[in-house]
Enzyme design. Structure first.
Site, PDB file in Angstrom:
ATOM      1  N   PHE A 120      59.027   3.002  95.330  1.00 30.46           N
ATOM      2  CA  PHE A 120      59.847   2.878  94.117  1.00 30.46           C
ATOM      3  C   PHE A 120      58.939   2.952  92.879  1.00 30.46           C
ATOM      4  O   PHE A 120      57.820   2.441  92.895  1.00 30.46           O
ATOM      5  CB  PHE A 120      60.624   1.557  94.143  1.00 30.46           C
ATOM      6  CG  PHE A 120      61.634   1.467  93.045  1.00 30.46           C
ATOM      7  CD1 PHE A 120      62.834   2.148  93.120  1.00 30.46           C
ATOM      8  CD2 PHE A 120      61.361   0.740  91.894  1.00 30.46           C
ATOM      9  CE1 PHE A 120      63.748   2.107  92.088  1.00 30.46           C
ATOM     10  CE2 PHE A 120      62.275   0.686  90.850  1.00 30.46           C
ATOM     11  CZ  PHE A 120      63.470   1.374  90.950  1.00 30.46           C
TER      12      PHE A 120
ATOM     13  N   ASP B 106      57.749  -4.785  99.865  1.00 31.28           N
ATOM     14  CA  ASP B 106      58.841  -4.788  98.887  1.00 31.28           C
ATOM     15  C   ASP B 106      60.155  -4.718  99.662  1.00 31.28           C
ATOM     16  O   ASP B 106      60.422  -3.732 100.355  1.00 31.28           O
ATOM     17  CB  ASP B 106      58.701  -3.594  97.941  1.00 31.28           C
ATOM     18  CG  ASP B 106      59.816  -3.573  96.898  1.00 31.28           C
ATOM     19  OD1 ASP B 106      60.901  -4.132  97.150  1.00 31.28           O
ATOM     20  OD2 ASP B 106      59.610  -2.964  95.826  1.00 31.28           O
TER      21      ASP B 106
ATOM     22  N   TYR C  96      69.676  -8.414  93.072  1.00 31.79           N
ATOM     23  CA  TYR C  96      70.907  -7.876  92.472  1.00 31.79           C
ATOM     24  C   TYR C  96      71.509  -6.716  93.245  1.00 31.79           C
ATOM     25  O   TYR C  96      72.505  -6.158  92.822  1.00 31.79           O
ATOM     26  CB  TYR C  96      70.686  -7.487  91.003  1.00 31.79           C
ATOM     27  CG  TYR C  96      69.424  -6.722  90.694  1.00 31.79           C
ATOM     28  CD1 TYR C  96      69.326  -5.376  90.991  1.00 31.79           C
ATOM     29  CD2 TYR C  96      68.356  -7.351  90.075  1.00 31.79           C
ATOM     30  CE1 TYR C  96      68.169  -4.671  90.685  1.00 31.79           C
ATOM     31  CE2 TYR C  96      67.194  -6.665  89.764  1.00 31.79           C
ATOM     32  CZ  TYR C  96      67.112  -5.328  90.071  1.00 31.79           C
ATOM     33  OH  TYR C  96      65.970  -4.636  89.772  1.00 31.79           O
ATOM     34  N   LYS C  97      70.900  -6.376  94.376  1.00 36.40           N
ATOM     35  CA  LYS C  97      71.472  -5.323  95.202  1.00 36.40           C
ATOM     36  C   LYS C  97      72.370  -5.968  96.264  1.00 36.40           C
ATOM     37  O   LYS C  97      73.460  -6.428  95.946  1.00 36.40           O
ATOM     38  CB  LYS C  97      70.347  -4.480  95.806  1.00 36.40           C
ATOM     39  CG  LYS C  97      69.471  -3.790  94.744  1.00 36.40           C
ATOM     40  CD  LYS C  97      68.383  -2.955  95.391  1.00 36.40           C
ATOM     41  CE  LYS C  97      67.396  -2.427  94.356  1.00 36.40           C
ATOM     42  NZ  LYS C  97      67.993  -1.436  93.437  1.00 36.40           N
TER      43      LYS C  97
ATOM     44  N   ARG D  48      73.302   9.151  96.243  1.00 41.23           N
ATOM     45  CA  ARG D  48      73.249   8.029  97.199  1.00 41.23           C
ATOM     46  C   ARG D  48      74.645   7.422  97.386  1.00 41.23           C
ATOM     47  O   ARG D  48      75.330   7.138  96.408  1.00 41.23           O
ATOM     48  CB  ARG D  48      72.280   6.948  96.699  1.00 41.23           C
ATOM     49  CG  ARG D  48      70.840   7.411  96.673  1.00 41.23           C
ATOM     50  CD  ARG D  48      69.880   6.238  96.543  1.00 41.23           C
ATOM     51  NE  ARG D  48      70.192   5.365  95.402  1.00 41.23           N
ATOM     52  CZ  ARG D  48      69.458   4.329  95.043  1.00 41.23           C
ATOM     53  NH1 ARG D  48      68.376   4.000  95.753  1.00 41.23           N
ATOM     54  NH2 ARG D  48      69.782   3.601  94.000  1.00 41.23           N
TER      55      ARG D  48
END
Lengths: 405, 405
Positions: free
Chosen positions: B126, B203, B228-229, B377
């Site tokens: 990322f 991560d 927050y995912k 996605r």
């Protein structure tokens, strides 16, 4: 007599109605004198957070990032900067904690003065400031020069001569001292620091929203501050940082994250700092916190920092007079500057038994805090503190001290 | 036919009722397939935040710091660690952003391997991870070794041989790749890293709350992740970090703040790290964010990570089959591993015109996101995504591609 005077002052107070703009609390609180540590919740903040939860997050969902949220660190930064800090747009962002912001700015400042080996701060600076500075001096192999100003006085330009020199890279002080509330001479000190070719990082935690701050005119290089004291942003709301336009182009902070990169959603290879102060950002913005800060800033802006400061002086003047009349005979001493223009919007009242007395006051519904070694702080937050709160607190403290003395 | 199958799967879904535990959104959203980027708001979170605003902040005021808030980073950290990450208590805290947590852990890891000169990561990691690593390599004068795994495949232990050696200090990868959703073999890779005497930082942004994570068994040294995912903590909610007990005693991170100090309210001279994982903390905790994370973790814990993963596989399997049937003939290719056990809970569908198509889908109320260079996605968040959402999205995407093709 004193209570009547305080009631009269409340009646004449042009900011008295602002108390209704905050949640009322309940009957367990007889007086709240800790707004210098945690400001009360504005009603508008509660409404804005509910709106964010239901509409922005609940309904707009991911779309809110581009519609609203990604811009918040700089938009709220400018709203805060231009009104509360007298900083021209494009120099202030709201992000992270004060500690993380300090780390970024101090590291960036040291990098702007390569070859210089010394960092200066003072032994009465707020703990997190001292710890951050110690860590940076250690990791960079620099020497930390400790100033030891009088604990009840402020830092003056004259005090600096022994610690400033050709090896000074960076100087960092609090604008208003957390213990004594002494105000440092921001413009005068900044000028002395610049005279030796060094940079200054100001900590505005106890001044932002309390007293006028004038970063651009003082030619401050960097500043940080929290938003949960006089700005009423709520517990752990994000901090702010300021980077003067004059040093932005060469500014580089060490926590290189996607939000501080140019064109972050390209997600491209290689870090490239964003233009301007945005390069001070690192990770994903704390949206609920930013929304709360925005409402707090709006209230301060609407009330006006000059009126806030005028009431802050009137409140602390009354607190000092009551202390002299009712507490000095019981062994209390004033731990803050006697002259109103030399102190911020809290006063510290020292007593050998201060810690226990502060706990007893709090248990009695008069919320104050205690700072080692012996200071009870009366925070006078002009948007929410009433003049009438002060005789209540002083009388209760006098009664407690008499009973235990 | 497909819609009927999807409806049947919804009817048999043991987690179907969880959708009612979240705010409903409005009619503008036909399907939400971006819970892998921003999870929806749990109703319990809205209630908990309102309670915090009114009671903890509004009424208890400053007292809430000692009554509730100061413990939250470690309390919520343990709630998250012990359930979602299979980490024994005392190793996980919730604080800062993923970027800041990564910075702290990578710096701490490098300091534990003095004399070694190399950091390893991969070109598909990322962006914020890549940028943080670049910054640290630059400031410490270390060499960055870039792994180039196949973009649609995962990182395997076998790939590591060319980049690992006696000079490797630290290795950092994402457990689930943000583009392809490929799962890296955490235990296998960790073992290879340890074989050369190096440390690993994982991560977990795209795996925490989505697939089983087993940090202790994998003997991971460090980990970070966002909330927050799949944990539905809300926009910019604080991140988490994990420090294995085995490395805690010698662990030192560079952002020395008061909340990471032993006995912070002594406000004493000199930084002294707090015992255990608390030394990873720096500044004042983000209370509203922590309260939101806690509710998100509770929902995942209640539903159970095994059931969540089983539904995640079923959802992405359906998405892959629909892609093969309806989208492959129109020039789309699968950008994720074909085998369910090799991928996390999203799939990426590639198309040369992907960016415009993703925007058109979103405009039509089917919320997806796009990742450069060509990936649309479909995030399948098992607590809130319905099987019926998938044919709706695939049919709409096929219609758009046919119309513009």
């Amino acid at each position: 007599m004193t209570r009547r005077l305080a009631r009269q002052l409340d009646e004449q107070d042009p900011l008295a109605d602002y108390l209704d703009r905050f949640l009322p609390g309940d009957d367990s609180v007889r007086a709240y004198l800790d707004g210098n540590s945690l400001g009360r919740p504005p009603k508008a903040t509660v409404a804005a957070i509910e709106d964010c939860l239901h509409k922005q997050w609940g309904t707009r969902l991911i779309r809110s990032w581009t519609e609203e949220w990604l811009a918040l660190p700089t938009v709220v930064g400018d709203e805060l900067g231009t009104t509360v800090l007298r900083a021209a747009p494009g120099q202030t962002v709201v992000a992270d904690s004060t500690t993380v912001c300090l780390y970024k700015l101090l590291r960036a400042a040291c990098a702007l003065r390569p070859g210089r080996t010394e960092i200066v701060t003072d032994v009465h600076n707020f703990p997190t400031d001292r710890y951050v500075v110690e860590g940076i001096a250690s990791e960079l192999g620099m020497t930390l020069r400790w100033l030891e100003p009088p604990i009840r006085g402020g830092i003056t330009p004259e005090l600096l001569a022994p610690v400033l020199g050709a090896q000074t890279a960076v100087v960092t002080f609090s604008h208003v001292a957390y213990q004594s509330a002494a105000i440092a001479d921001m413009a005068g000190i900044t000028a002395r620091v610049h005279d030796v070719g060094a940079l200054v990082v100001w900590d505005l935690c106890h001044s932002a929203g309390a007293i006028p701050v004038d970063l651009d005119t003082a030619r401050a290089d960097f500043a940080v501050g929290c938003t949960y004291k006089y700005l009423n942003g709520g517990p752990g709301a994000p901090a702010f940082l300021y980077v003067n336009h004059a040093v932005q182009e060469r500014f580089h902070q060490p926590i290189q994250g996607w939000i501080g990169r140019a064109d972050p959603f390209a997600m491209a290879q290689g870090y490239l700092p964003a233009p301007g102060v945005s390069r001070a950002l690192s990770g994903t913005p704390n949206v609920l916190g930013l929304i709360a800060v925005r409402e707090g800033v709006r209230l301060v802006t609407e009330a006006g920092i000059e009126r806030i400061r005028a009431k802050g002086i009137a409140l602390t003047e009354l607190a000092v007079r009551l202390t002299e009349q009712h507490l000095a005979p019981l062994g209390f001493t004033l731990g803050s500057p006697r002259r109103a223009e030399d102190r911020g919007n809290h006063i510290t009242i020292c007593h050998p038994n201060g810690k226990a007395l502060a706990e007893q006051l709090t248990a009695a519904g008069i919320l104050v805090d205690f700072r080692e070694p012996d200071g009870i702080r009366f925070g006078c937050s002009p948007l929410t503190t009433r003049f009438s709160d002060l005789p209540v607190a002083v009388e209760a403290l006098a009664d407690l001290a008499s009973a235990t003395g």
